[in-house]
Design an enzyme around this catalytic site. Structure first.
Site, mmCIF file in Angstrom:
data_model
loop_
_atom_site.group_PDB
_atom_site.id
_atom_site.type_symbol
_atom_site.label_atom_id
_atom_site.label_comp_id
_atom_site.label_asym_id
_atom_site.label_seq_id
_atom_site.Cartn_x
_atom_site.Cartn_y
_atom_site.Cartn_z
ATOM 1 C CG HIS A 15 34.835 49.187 36.278
ATOM 2 N ND1 HIS A 15 35.745 48.517 35.488
ATOM 3 C CD2 HIS A 15 33.665 48.537 36.101
ATOM 4 C CE1 HIS A 15 35.141 47.517 34.873
ATOM 5 N NE2 HIS A 15 33.864 47.499 35.239
ATOM 6 C CG HIS A 17 28.818 47.449 34.432
ATOM 7 N ND1 HIS A 17 29.199 47.145 33.143
ATOM 8 C CD2 HIS A 17 29.840 47.030 35.225
ATOM 9 C CE1 HIS A 17 30.381 46.548 33.166
ATOM 10 N NE2 HIS A 17 30.795 46.471 34.421
ATOM 11 C CG HIS A 181 37.001 44.252 37.237
ATOM 12 N ND1 HIS A 181 37.852 43.479 36.497
ATOM 13 C CD2 HIS A 181 35.978 44.554 36.418
ATOM 14 C CE1 HIS A 181 37.355 43.329 35.289
ATOM 15 N NE2 HIS A 181 36.223 43.978 35.214
ATOM 16 C CG ASP A 254 32.721 45.351 37.876
ATOM 17 O OD1 ASP A 254 32.115 45.800 36.877
ATOM 18 O OD2 ASP A 254 33.081 44.165 37.973
HETATM 19 C C1 NCD Z 1 29.744 42.969 34.498
HETATM 20 C C2 NCD Z 1 28.350 43.196 33.917
HETATM 21 O O1 NCD Z 1 27.397 42.577 34.395
HETATM 22 O O2 NCD Z 1 28.212 44.024 33.004
HETATM 23 N N1 NCD Z 1 29.709 41.827 35.357
HETATM 24 C C3 NCD Z 1 30.586 41.555 36.350
HETATM 25 O O3 NCD Z 1 30.495 40.473 36.933
HETATM 26 N N2 NCD Z 1 31.515 42.401 36.711
HETATM 27 C C4 NCD Z 1 30.720 42.835 33.403
HETATM 28 C C5 NCD Z 1 32.150 42.988 33.846
HETATM 29 O O4 NCD Z 1 32.579 44.058 34.254
HETATM 30 O O5 NCD Z 1 32.892 42.011 33.771
HETATM 31 ZN ZN ZN Z 2 32.627 45.849 34.985
#
Ligand code: NCD
Ligand code: ZN
Length: 350
Positions: A15, A17, A181, A254
């Site tokens: 997971h 970003h 998460h 995450d």
């Molecule tokens: C994530 C993001 O910034 O894209 N933020 C987070 O707090 N985890 C989005 C997400 O996974 O909820």
């Molecule tokens: Zn996320």
């Protein structure tokens, strides 16, 4: 005797970003150094809602890798689609055929960063899509929080289990579901004991910290992510799950980069940046309870097993040596503050 080094199969991040453009170029090297593969979240602006957009995004990631000198053999981005009320069953079948797309992400509309286009009525408007996903074996990756503004932010995950997860999995018992998460004891109990193909990712911050970390000596925005850090009882349940024999809990950072100025802000963005030092953070959490021997299963075995992908064949080594987390790192023309900046961790990826 305490362990001084640990060599494990190269881990994957289930997971992540990665963002886009300059931000993508700034962070891709960190993940590729730590992980062989990562499941890349589709919450771009606009979101990655179609196979075409996902393949174009994959090509931009591969170009950023090339520019950073990362070999395609060293790192593989695993792509995802963003589920909307308009996603069609045909798109799912097409996604499966590409072999590049490993999951479809449910962001309940309004739940978190860039989730406005998310599904509003999962079992209504999305039922044919879910049926197609169940049929072709396409996992649903779930941001498991209710979005009802009347529900306390600390209760949103636990309520999601009753309001969405249980009805969803009753309607689609063979659908592969990853509860992303995971942050609560209720979530751990549900995933551990549920019937059928369900698993969960767990972040490093939810294994290391409880909600006091957000308020220690003042408001600390770099500890703010969604789902938000919870009470100590939940952290303990999560580390027990991560270090247990259950095949259902595996690594998902995450890691969610936001420029320093957008975190240290009157309305700061949610997300912790952990791609830089993910394995150092996880090792610290496992070592704190003397369970370093369980790290390889969590980081390198259970994820590929759940996704039906081969385990990696190379290895990485962690050393027990002090590692000072940098105060900030470059992020395009801005900077990024990694989680636990300025603190010293006891482990370092060699
Ligand atoms: C994530 C993001 O910034 O894209 N933020 C987070 O707090 N985890 C989005 C997400 O996974 O909820
Ligand atoms: Zn996320």
């Amino acid at each position: 005797m305490t362990i001084q080094t640990l060599t494990i199969i190269k881990p994957d991040d289930w997971h992540l970003h990665l963002r886009d453009g300059d931000a993508l170029s700034a962070v891709i090297g960190d993940t590729a150094r730590q992980f062989a593969r990562a499941v890349v979240m589709p919450n771009l602006k606009p979101p990655v809602t179609t196979v075409r957009l996902a393949l174009e995004y994959q090509a931009r990631i591969e170009l950023a890798m090339k520019k950073a000198g990362i070999s395609p053999d060293a790192f593989t981005p695993l792509m995802t689609l963003y589920l909307t009320d308009n996603t069609s069953p045909a798109e799912i079948i097409h996604a499966k055929e590409t072999g590049a797309i490993v999951g479809v992400k449910l962001y309940p509309a309004g739940a978190t960063t860039n989730s406005d286009a998310g599904a509003t009525d999962l079992l209504g408007k999305c039922s044919q899509v879910l049926e197609a996903m169940q049929r072709v074996g396409m996992p649903l990756l779930v941001h498991g929080e209710v979005t009802d503004p009347n529900v306390d932010v600390f209760d949103r995950e636990a309520l999601f289990i009753d309001r969405v997860m249980i009805p969803l999995r009753k309607a689609f018992p063979e659908l592969r579901v990853v509860f992303e998460h995971l942050t609560t004891k209720e979530g751990v109990d549900y995933v551990r004991d549920a019937q059928g193909p369900v698993a969960a990712t767990i972040t490093a911050q939810h294994l290391l910290y409880n909600r006091n970390a957000i308020f220690q000596g003042g408001v600390r925005p770099h500890w703010y992510c969604l789902p938000i850090l919870k009470r100590e009882v939940h952290r303990v349940a999560l580390i027990e799950a991560a270090t247990s024999d259950s095949p259902r809990f595996f690594l998902g950072t995450d890691s969610a980069p936001h420029a320093k100025g957008l975190k240290e802000h009157a309305c700061g963005c949610a997300g912790c940046y952990t791609a830089l030092h993910a394995m150092e953070l996880y090792a610290t959490a496992f070592d704190q309870i003397g369970k370093m021997d369980r790290l390889e299963a969590f980081a390198s075995k259970r994820g590929p097993d759940f996704y039906g992908l081969p385990r990696n064949t190379t290895t990485v080594t962690l050393l027990r040596t002090p590692y000072l987390v940098p105060q900030e790192i470059p992020y395009g023309d801005q900077t990024l503050v990694p989680l636990a900046a300025g603190e010293t961790l006891n482990w370092k990826l060699s």
